[in-house]
Design an enzyme around this catalytic site. Structure first.
Site, mmCIF file in Angstrom:
data_model
loop_
_atom_site.group_PDB
_atom_site.id
_atom_site.type_symbol
_atom_site.label_atom_id
_atom_site.label_comp_id
_atom_site.label_asym_id
_atom_site.label_seq_id
_atom_site.Cartn_x
_atom_site.Cartn_y
_atom_site.Cartn_z
ATOM 1 N N GLY A 1 -90.193 13.263 -19.639
ATOM 2 C CA GLY A 1 -89.369 12.978 -19.297
ATOM 3 C C GLY A 1 -88.935 14.613 -17.764
ATOM 4 N N MET B 1 -94.172 16.290 -25.122
ATOM 5 C CA MET B 1 -95.059 16.509 -23.396
ATOM 6 C C MET B 1 -94.254 16.353 -22.339
ATOM 7 S SD MET B 1 -98.628 15.105 -24.883
ATOM 8 C CE MET B 1 -97.950 12.995 -25.248
ATOM 9 N N ALA C 1 -90.328 12.154 -25.761
ATOM 10 C CA ALA C 1 -89.390 12.335 -27.392
ATOM 11 C C ALA C 1 -90.809 12.623 -28.168
ATOM 12 C CB ALA C 1 -89.007 11.318 -28.386
ATOM 13 N N LYS D 1 -98.252 18.091 -20.676
ATOM 14 C CA LYS D 1 -98.506 18.975 -20.961
ATOM 15 C C LYS D 1 -98.159 19.212 -22.315
ATOM 16 C CE LYS D 1 -94.346 20.542 -22.721
ATOM 17 N NZ LYS D 1 -94.654 21.389 -24.288
ATOM 18 N N ASP E 1 -88.054 22.896 -18.706
ATOM 19 C CA ASP E 1 -89.517 22.431 -18.448
ATOM 20 C C ASP E 1 -89.719 21.883 -17.286
ATOM 21 O OD1 ASP E 1 -90.966 23.166 -20.827
ATOM 22 O OD2 ASP E 1 -90.601 21.229 -22.012
ATOM 23 N N PRO F 1 -95.529 9.589 -23.756
ATOM 24 C CA PRO F 1 -94.762 8.799 -24.694
ATOM 25 C C PRO F 1 -93.649 10.148 -24.651
ATOM 26 C CG PRO F 1 -97.231 8.818 -25.756
ATOM 27 C CD PRO F 1 -96.873 9.331 -24.178
#
Length: 289
Positions: free
Chosen positions: A103, A100, A97, A10, A137, A95
């Site tokens: 996790g 986006m 940390a 995101k 998130d 990627p």
């Protein structure tokens, strides 16, 4: 039984922090957008009562600290389904940390996969309630598309789809601690808040230019990412409609209305940062493969 889901990254078309809540969390105003950069998450049943996790990126922990692992635990706790052994494998492309929700996207995929495997027939609302227990998130990553996210990210309101465009993602090598980013907000009493009302109206009308005009991130006032200036300068040089940092950073995205300019920009950015992607907005957060 084995099922596989794609989990979308995101970006934040807008991110403002309204206040700190009494419980220590923060009240947020975010316009969130799923983009077509995916982790692939496979979940299968196995013998035993363990949860095992493997990942293509050996820098990520594969233990109970991983959001995907936590999501599996939360699923079993919420549904009462019997864990007779679960294997989770993550092919990592988002990627970490990076601002986006990589996790959180994996956690969303695990909840969706387990719901299918155990035939628990959870509603989206029920899945989001489980997801919120492991990451703010995760509910958006389950919902996907274009959304207004409020409170701690758990109050979601769907918005019209973002117009067709090209999105360049540039992720500097340095990671950013979300905890430290919010701590910086708490220490700063000179925050310039964003045009949230104008952004919400533009987004509700599907006004692409209005959205891009107002795309901003309050964390850019708080987090210093050395590469951000040259990244934005490069994006502007290739006629990006807007350029902004996502989440608590450090990833910077540029939105383009022309594919050739987006590709040329990405090629130039590869001289500044190692991880550069060209993608588009997508309508789903998780999608079965």
């Amino acid at each position: 039984m084995k099922v596989t889901y794609k989990a979308a990254a995101k970006i934040n078309l807008m991110l403002d922090i309204l206040t700190r809540l009494d419980n220590g969390y923060h009240s947020l105003f975010m316009i969130m957008q799923s983009v077509g950069l995916y982790d692939t998450v496979s979940v299968e049943t196995a013998c035993g009562a363990d949860i095992t996790l493997t990942c293509s990126d050996n820098r990520l922990p594969c233990d109970s600290s991983n959001i995907a692992y936590k999501a599996a635990l939360a699923f079993f706790d919420a549904t009462g389904a019997e864990n007779c052994g679960i294997k989770i494998d993550i092919d990592k492309k988002i990627p970490f940390a990076a601002g986006m929700a990589g996790g959180s996207a994996d956690g969303a995929a695990v909840i969706s996969a387990l719901d299918e495997i155990f035939d628990t027939k959870l509603t989206l609302r029920e899945k989001c309630a489980i997801g919120l227990k492991v990451g703010a998130d995760v509910p958006f990553c389950l919902t996907g598309g274009t959304c207004l996210a409020q409170n701690v990210g758990d109050v979601l309101s769907p918005l019209p789809d973002l117009a067709d465009c090209y999105i360049v993602l540039a992720k500097p090598e340095r990671g950013v601690s979300t905890k430290e980013a919010f701590a910086a907000f708490d220490k700063n009493d000179r925050i310039r808040h964003l045009d949230t009302c104008g952004m919400l109206y533009a987004a509700s009308q599907g006004d692409f230019n209005g959205i891009c005009k107002r795309a901003k991130n309050v964390f850019e006032q708080l987090i210093e990412v050395p590469e951000r200036v040259p990244i934005k300068a490069t994006m502007n040089r290739y006629s990006a409609v807007t350029a902004c940092m996502s989440g608590s950073g450090p990833t910077v995205y540029g939105i383009f209305d022309d594919e050739s300019k987006a590709i040329a920009c990405s090629q130039s950015l590869s001289e500044i940062v190692k991880e550069v992607f060209v993608t588009k907005p997508v309508r789903l957060g998780v999608e079965k493969v």
